[in-house]
Design a protein around this motif. Sequence first.
Motif, PDB file in Angstrom:
ATOM      1  N   ILE A   1       0.027  46.736  60.642  1.00  0.00           N
ATOM      2  CA  ILE A   1      -0.044  47.848  61.594  1.00  0.00           C
ATOM      3  C   ILE A   1       0.596  49.099  61.005  1.00  0.00           C
ATOM      4  O   ILE A   1       1.740  49.077  60.549  1.00  0.00           O
ATOM      5  N   ASP A   2      -0.166  50.199  61.011  1.00  0.00           N
ATOM      6  CA  ASP A   2       0.351  51.522  60.687  1.00  0.00           C
ATOM      7  C   ASP A   2       0.377  52.338  61.976  1.00  0.00           C
ATOM      8  O   ASP A   2      -0.628  52.394  62.708  1.00  0.00           O
ATOM      9  N   PHE A   3       1.511  52.985  62.235  1.00  0.00           N
ATOM     10  CA  PHE A   3       1.675  53.655  63.532  1.00  0.00           C
ATOM     11  C   PHE A   3       2.724  54.750  63.385  1.00  0.00           C
ATOM     12  O   PHE A   3       3.741  54.566  62.724  1.00  0.00           O
ATOM     13  N   ASP A   4       2.474  55.892  64.017  1.00  0.00           N
ATOM     14  CA  ASP A   4       3.429  57.003  64.006  1.00  0.00           C
ATOM     15  C   ASP A   4       3.708  57.453  65.436  1.00  0.00           C
ATOM     16  O   ASP A   4       2.804  57.455  66.286  1.00  0.00           O
ATOM     17  N   LEU A   5       4.958  57.834  65.682  1.00  0.00           N
ATOM     18  CA  LEU A   5       5.345  58.392  66.973  1.00  0.00           C
ATOM     19  C   LEU A   5       6.325  59.527  66.695  1.00  0.00           C
ATOM     20  O   LEU A   5       7.474  59.285  66.333  1.00  0.00           O
ATOM     21  N   LYS A   6       5.838  60.748  66.858  1.00  0.00           N
ATOM     22  CA  LYS A   6       6.631  61.922  66.508  1.00  0.00           C
ATOM     23  C   LYS A   6       7.279  62.525  67.754  1.00  0.00           C
ATOM     24  O   LYS A   6       6.847  62.246  68.881  1.00  0.00           O
ATOM     25  N   PRO A   7       8.327  63.349  67.559  1.00  0.00           N
ATOM     26  CA  PRO A   7       8.959  64.001  68.715  1.00  0.00           C
ATOM     27  C   PRO A   7       7.921  64.711  69.572  1.00  0.00           C
ATOM     28  O   PRO A   7       7.063  65.439  69.065  1.00  0.00           O
ATOM     29  N   GLY A   8       7.999  64.466  70.885  1.00  0.00           N
ATOM     30  CA  GLY A   8       7.078  65.087  71.815  1.00  0.00           C
ATOM     31  C   GLY A   8       5.784  64.334  72.050  1.00  0.00           C
ATOM     32  O   GLY A   8       5.012  64.690  72.946  1.00  0.00           O
ATOM     33  N   ASP A   9       5.520  63.283  71.260  1.00  0.00           N
ATOM     34  CA  ASP A   9       4.294  62.511  71.438  1.00  0.00           C
ATOM     35  C   ASP A   9       4.278  61.797  72.787  1.00  0.00           C
ATOM     36  O   ASP A   9       5.317  61.375  73.295  1.00  0.00           O
ATOM     37  N   ARG A  10       3.098  61.648  73.329  1.00  0.00           N
ATOM     38  CA  ARG A  10       2.859  60.813  74.507  1.00  0.00           C
ATOM     39  C   ARG A  10       1.698  59.887  74.146  1.00  0.00           C
ATOM     40  O   ARG A  10       0.533  60.248  74.277  1.00  0.00           O
ATOM     41  N   LYS A  11       2.028  58.704  73.655  1.00  0.00           N
ATOM     42  CA  LYS A  11       1.016  57.746  73.242  1.00  0.00           C
ATOM     43  C   LYS A  11       1.024  56.529  74.160  1.00  0.00           C
ATOM     44  O   LYS A  11       2.069  56.129  74.662  1.00  0.00           O
ATOM     45  N   ALA A  12      -0.156  55.967  74.356  1.00  0.00           N
ATOM     46  CA  ALA A  12      -0.278  54.724  75.112  1.00  0.00           C
ATOM     47  C   ALA A  12      -0.815  53.643  74.196  1.00  0.00           C
ATOM     48  O   ALA A  12      -1.650  53.906  73.322  1.00  0.00           O
ATOM     49  N   LEU A  13      -0.335  52.430  74.394  1.00  0.00           N
ATOM     50  CA  LEU A  13      -0.809  51.260  73.649  1.00  0.00           C
ATOM     51  C   LEU A  13      -1.506  50.342  74.648  1.00  0.00           C
ATOM     52  O   LEU A  13      -0.883  49.860  75.598  1.00  0.00           O
ATOM     53  N   ILE A  14      -2.801  50.124  74.436  1.00  0.00           N
ATOM     54  CA  ILE A  14      -3.558  49.274  75.333  1.00  0.00           C
ATOM     55  C   ILE A  14      -4.247  48.172  74.528  1.00  0.00           C
ATOM     56  O   ILE A  14      -4.333  48.248  73.306  1.00  0.00           O
ATOM     57  N   GLY A  15      -4.743  47.171  75.238  1.00  0.00           N
ATOM     58  CA  GLY A  15      -5.457  46.087  74.592  1.00  0.00           C
ATOM     59  C   GLY A  15      -5.567  44.893  75.511  1.00  0.00           C
ATOM     60  O   GLY A  15      -4.832  44.788  76.491  1.00  0.00           O
ATOM     61  N   PRO A  16      -6.475  43.983  75.209  1.00  0.00           N
ATOM     62  CA  PRO A  16      -6.671  42.806  76.066  1.00  0.00           C
ATOM     63  C   PRO A  16      -5.495  41.855  75.997  1.00  0.00           C
ATOM     64  O   PRO A  16      -4.579  42.016  75.164  1.00  0.00           O
ATOM     65  N   ASN A  17      -5.499  40.880  76.860  1.00  0.00           N
ATOM     66  CA  ASN A  17      -4.435  39.884  76.891  1.00  0.00           C
ATOM     67  C   ASN A  17      -4.299  39.213  75.532  1.00  0.00           C
ATOM     68  O   ASN A  17      -5.289  38.827  74.910  1.00  0.00           O
TER      69      ASN A  17
END
Length: 248
Positions: free
Chosen positions: A22-38
């Motif tokens: 997994i490659d993933f970034d979360l920078k100051p001010g970001d609003r990200k959602a993580l979704i996916g099936p069960n």
Amino acid sequence: MTGLEVRGLSKRFGGLVVSENIDFDLKPGDRKALIGPNGAGKSTFANLVTGILAPSGGEIRLDGRDISRMGEAHRVKLGIAKTFQITTLFPRLTVRDNIRMPILEREGRGYRLLRRADGEAGIEAEVQSLIDQFELGDLADKPVRDLAYGQQRLVEMALTLALKPRILILDEPAAGVPSSETSLITRAIERLPQDLAVLIIEHDMDLVFRVARKIVVLVQGRILTEGTPSEIAANAQVRELYLGGGHD
């Protein structure tokens, strides 16, 4: 301030791969959602980022510093905080007392957790500020056990914000909240500090599409795609795998 950077993150339990490359970034001010099936691995990913779980491979960096092997408590001190699916409040204490506790702990004054911080106007002002931010003024001096469930989730968010995190992970903030109270959660997220990096793990798609600026779709421990809400809504593969079917 580069924020959170995840590169090649993997987690295995024996022969079972639950997170893979997994490659993933979360920078100051970001609003990200993580979704996916069960079973997609969303909670596992959050637990890897917060230090509840140790990775089998890859790196987790905060402002360029490798924190992959640091424990959960150390990461909290560095500014990574997470709410939980089940509220972790003290039901017999008032809302005000609950909010005061993490502030005093943060300031190294845990010995006076159950006492009002008289003479420490800064602490009481911070408590009141959080009460106002989450629209809890009318409930501030009521025991948490007397609050509706959606209101309890607001208190939990206030407690987490009292830690002054730089990375905030909201783990299913609307879980168990009646639809009539979901707007409380949505408004609370919209009022979070603008420079705070926020990751929302959530199944309520109405909430996700309202508050997230980017959405990451996780399937079988791997990132399928990432995009704006409109891009995700238009993605045929996402609709087939998740949006068009049942939510977990």
